[in-house]
Design an enzyme around this catalytic site. Structure first.
Site, PDB file in Angstrom:
ATOM      1  N   LYS A   1      28.778 -23.202 -20.305  1.00 36.06           N
ATOM      2  CA  LYS A   1      29.834 -23.922 -21.029  1.00 36.06           C
ATOM      3  C   LYS A   1      30.501 -24.954 -20.115  1.00 36.06           C
ATOM      4  O   LYS A   1      30.931 -25.997 -20.582  1.00 36.06           O
ATOM      5  CB  LYS A   1      30.887 -22.953 -21.580  1.00 36.06           C
ATOM      6  CG  LYS A   1      30.375 -22.029 -22.681  1.00 36.06           C
ATOM      7  CD  LYS A   1      30.688 -22.574 -24.057  1.00 36.06           C
ATOM      8  CE  LYS A   1      30.466 -21.592 -25.177  1.00 36.06           C
ATOM      9  NZ  LYS A   1      29.198 -21.616 -25.862  1.00 36.06           N
TER      10      LYS A   1
ATOM     11  N   LYS B   1      19.205 -21.114 -27.212  1.00 36.46           N
ATOM     12  CA  LYS B   1      19.701 -20.271 -28.310  1.00 36.46           C
ATOM     13  C   LYS B   1      20.373 -21.139 -29.383  1.00 36.46           C
ATOM     14  O   LYS B   1      20.944 -22.190 -29.065  1.00 36.46           O
ATOM     15  CB  LYS B   1      20.643 -19.210 -27.743  1.00 36.46           C
ATOM     16  CG  LYS B   1      22.086 -19.347 -28.112  1.00 36.46           C
ATOM     17  CD  LYS B   1      22.939 -18.257 -27.526  1.00 36.46           C
ATOM     18  CE  LYS B   1      24.370 -18.741 -27.488  1.00 36.46           C
ATOM     19  NZ  LYS B   1      25.242 -18.204 -28.497  1.00 36.46           N
TER      20      LYS B   1
ATOM     21  N   LYS C   1      26.601 -22.784 -32.543  1.00 38.64           N
ATOM     22  CA  LYS C   1      27.417 -23.574 -33.476  1.00 38.64           C
ATOM     23  C   LYS C   1      27.773 -24.936 -32.925  1.00 38.64           C
ATOM     24  O   LYS C   1      27.901 -25.901 -33.642  1.00 38.64           O
ATOM     25  CB  LYS C   1      28.780 -22.939 -33.745  1.00 38.64           C
ATOM     26  CG  LYS C   1      28.844 -21.545 -34.089  1.00 38.64           C
ATOM     27  CD  LYS C   1      30.321 -21.196 -34.330  1.00 38.64           C
ATOM     28  CE  LYS C   1      30.532 -19.724 -34.236  1.00 38.64           C
ATOM     29  NZ  LYS C   1      30.914 -19.256 -32.910  1.00 38.64           N
TER      30      LYS C   1
HETATM   31  N1  AQP Z   1      21.530 -17.551 -31.426  1.00 33.94           N
HETATM   32  C1  AQP Z   1      22.016 -16.329 -31.545  1.00 33.94           C
HETATM   33  N2  AQP Z   1      21.204 -15.286 -31.824  1.00 33.94           N
HETATM   34  C2  AQP Z   1      21.702 -14.025 -31.967  1.00 33.94           C
HETATM   35  N3  AQP Z   1      23.015 -13.733 -31.831  1.00 33.94           N
HETATM   36  C3  AQP Z   1      23.860 -14.748 -31.548  1.00 33.94           C
HETATM   37  N4  AQP Z   1      25.197 -14.802 -31.369  1.00 33.94           N
HETATM   38  C4  AQP Z   1      25.557 -16.073 -31.095  1.00 33.94           C
HETATM   39  N5  AQP Z   1      24.491 -16.882 -31.115  1.00 33.94           N
HETATM   40  C5  AQP Z   1      23.413 -16.096 -31.393  1.00 33.94           C
HETATM   41  C6  AQP Z   1      26.079 -13.643 -31.461  1.00 33.94           C
HETATM   42  O1  AQP Z   1      27.065 -13.933 -32.436  1.00 33.94           O
HETATM   43  C7  AQP Z   1      28.289 -13.297 -32.066  1.00 33.94           C
HETATM   44  C8  AQP Z   1      29.410 -14.267 -32.127  1.00 33.94           C
HETATM   45  O2  AQP Z   1      29.247 -15.300 -31.182  1.00 33.94           O
HETATM   46  P1  AQP Z   1      30.472 -16.258 -30.871  1.00 33.94           P
HETATM   47  O3  AQP Z   1      30.672 -17.192 -31.979  1.00 33.94           O
HETATM   48  O4  AQP Z   1      31.645 -15.459 -30.531  1.00 33.94           O
HETATM   49  O5  AQP Z   1      30.104 -17.044 -29.598  1.00 33.94           O
HETATM   50  P2  AQP Z   1      28.762 -17.559 -29.066  1.00 33.94           P
HETATM   51  O6  AQP Z   1      27.931 -16.398 -28.624  1.00 33.94           O
HETATM   52  O7  AQP Z   1      29.108 -18.534 -28.027  1.00 33.94           O
HETATM   53  O8  AQP Z   1      28.083 -18.235 -30.334  1.00 33.94           O
HETATM   54  P3  AQP Z   1      27.714 -19.740 -30.496  1.00 33.94           P
HETATM   55  O9  AQP Z   1      27.128 -19.947 -31.837  1.00 33.94           O
HETATM   56  O10 AQP Z   1      26.896 -20.202 -29.368  1.00 33.94           O
HETATM   57  O11 AQP Z   1      29.118 -20.419 -30.522  1.00 33.94           O
HETATM   58  P4  AQP Z   1      29.685 -21.599 -29.685  1.00 33.94           P
HETATM   59  O12 AQP Z   1      28.751 -22.757 -29.874  1.00 33.94           O
HETATM   60  O13 AQP Z   1      31.028 -21.823 -30.282  1.00 33.94           O
HETATM   61  O14 AQP Z   1      29.761 -21.140 -28.267  1.00 33.94           O
HETATM   62  C9  AQP Z   1      28.081 -12.708 -30.671  1.00 33.94           C
HETATM   63  O15 AQP Z   1      27.818 -11.334 -30.809  1.00 33.94           O
HETATM   64  C10 AQP Z   1      26.861 -13.424 -30.167  1.00 33.94           C
HETATM   65  O16 AQP Z   1      26.131 -12.642 -29.259  1.00 33.94           O
END
Ligand code: AQP
Length: 325
Positions: free
Chosen positions: A110, A192, A195
């Site tokens: 990040k 991965k 969002k």
């Molecule tokens: N690609 C993924 N595959 C499986 N699980 C995933 N999670 C996130 N991306 C994947 C799981 O979703 C839960 C919530 O995640 P989060 O929104 O708290 O943060 P994150 O992991 O940082 O998800 P993003 O989509 O990548 O969000 P941004 O872009 O905002 O940082 C967690 O249990 C995570 O493991």
């Protein structure tokens, strides 16, 4: 068993969030005491628009409900509504080595992604997450693969606290889904699905059928044309096969058989239909919930009240153990 998990309200949740986290929650709430949080204090560690935050919180709540989280069975609430999260995080920071935090992959990624926004909150994110889990003395945390390292650190922090001040916290275990712990980006299957990435790279749970179809049809695939699961040689098609498998419960070898002799195009068309059909009830329920703000807010308020009761009891003990009262 008490279970805790959360999602950042950072905009359109995607199918990775659903398959990695939320889908597990639905099953777990049947036989466990589940606490599902909308972690807004985590959301503000990366760039965000304060005007959008409340909308994103309600949208995340709608997703929890549309997906099948039952407020009668599980506690659903917003992190900042329970002040003890911030307080416990501060107290735990005093026993967390900086070296451990500097090793965290998410911080490294990040801070590369948001070069102008590398703040202390982002660095301390895993301590706040440890606080979230330990506040409820949760024994298990269902998350996707990317959060495994953070849960591991929560275990370390719990152990340190117990050794230094006396036993309070269980060491939380990670619950990872057998398949789907890491759904990959549609435009770059080595990364991965996220969002905050290009919208074309992820299927949002509320995307229109047209958008879903467009995104899947243009998803990055590999050379060749056989629909075969091989993560190393065919990461793109393997990711799409994983999604198909998880949404239809069809074993991967059977899907391969079904599409033998057909090309990627046919498979993608079929997958688009599977995803559109699977997400249809989500879209319907979300539309319905959009008109029921009062109901959604009431669920969050009641959830926060229940969460606060548990949190206050833990903090009382933490204060005593740490000599703060
Ligand atoms: N690609 C993924 N595959 C499986 N699980 C995933 N999670 C996130 N991306 C994947 C799981 O979703 C839960 C919530 O995640 P989060 O929104 O708290 O943060 P994150 O992991 O940082 O998800 P993003 O989509 O990548 O969000 P941004 O872009 O905002 O940082 C967690 O249990 C995570 O493991």
């Amino acid at each position: 068993m008490r279970i805790f998990s959360g999602i950042r309200p950072t905009g359109g949740l995607h199918i990775g969030n659903y398959l990695g986290a939320i889908k597990q929650w639905i099953a777990l709430q049947e036989t466990n005491e589940c606490i599902f949080c909308i972690v807004d204090l985590h959301a503000i560690t990366t760039p965000y628009d304060p005007k959008e935050l409340q909308k994103n919180i309600l949208e995340a709540t709608a997703i929890y409900l549309a997906a099948g989280i039952d407020p009668e069975k599980s506690i659903i609430f917003v992190q900042s509504e329970v002040k003890e999260h911030s307080e416990l995080a501060w107290l735990l920071e005093t026993i967390t080595p900086m070296g451990e935090l500097s090793r965290m992959t998410q911080f490294k990624e990040k801070s590369k992604q948001y070069k102008d926004y590398v703040n202390a909150g982002l660095f301390n994110y895993p301590v706040l997450m440890a606080g979230d889990i330990l506040l409820y003395r949760a024994k298990a945390v269902p998350v996707g693969k990317d959060q495994e390292q953070h849960v591991e650190l929560s275990r370390t922090i719990a152990r340190k606290f117990n050794q230094k001040f006396g036993q309070i916290f269980p060491e939380p275990e990670t619950i990872l889904p057998k398949t789907g712990a890491k759904i990959m980006s549609l435009t770059d299957p080595k990364k991965k699905m996220s969002k905050s990435d290009d919208p074309k790279s992820c299927i949002s749970l509320f995307d229109t059928p047209e958008d879903i179809t467009k995104k899947i049809m243009s998803a990055e695939t590999d050379s060749g044309k056989d629909v075969i699961y091989n993560v190393t040689k065919k990461p793109g098609i393997s990711n799409l096969l994983t999604i198909y498998h998880l949404l239809t419960d069809t074993p991967i070898p059977e899907i391969e058989k079904q599409f033998k002799g057909k090309g990627y195009g046919d498979f993608k068309k079929a997958l688009a239909k599977v995803v559109v059909d699977y997400l249809e009830p989500f879209r319907r329920k979300q539309k319905e919930l959009q008109t029921r703000d009062v109901y959604v807010k009431d669920i969050l308020e009641k959830g926060a009240e229940r969460a606060r009761t548990i949190a206050e009891t833990t903090m009382k003990e933490v204060h005593e153990k740490m000599g703060l009262s």
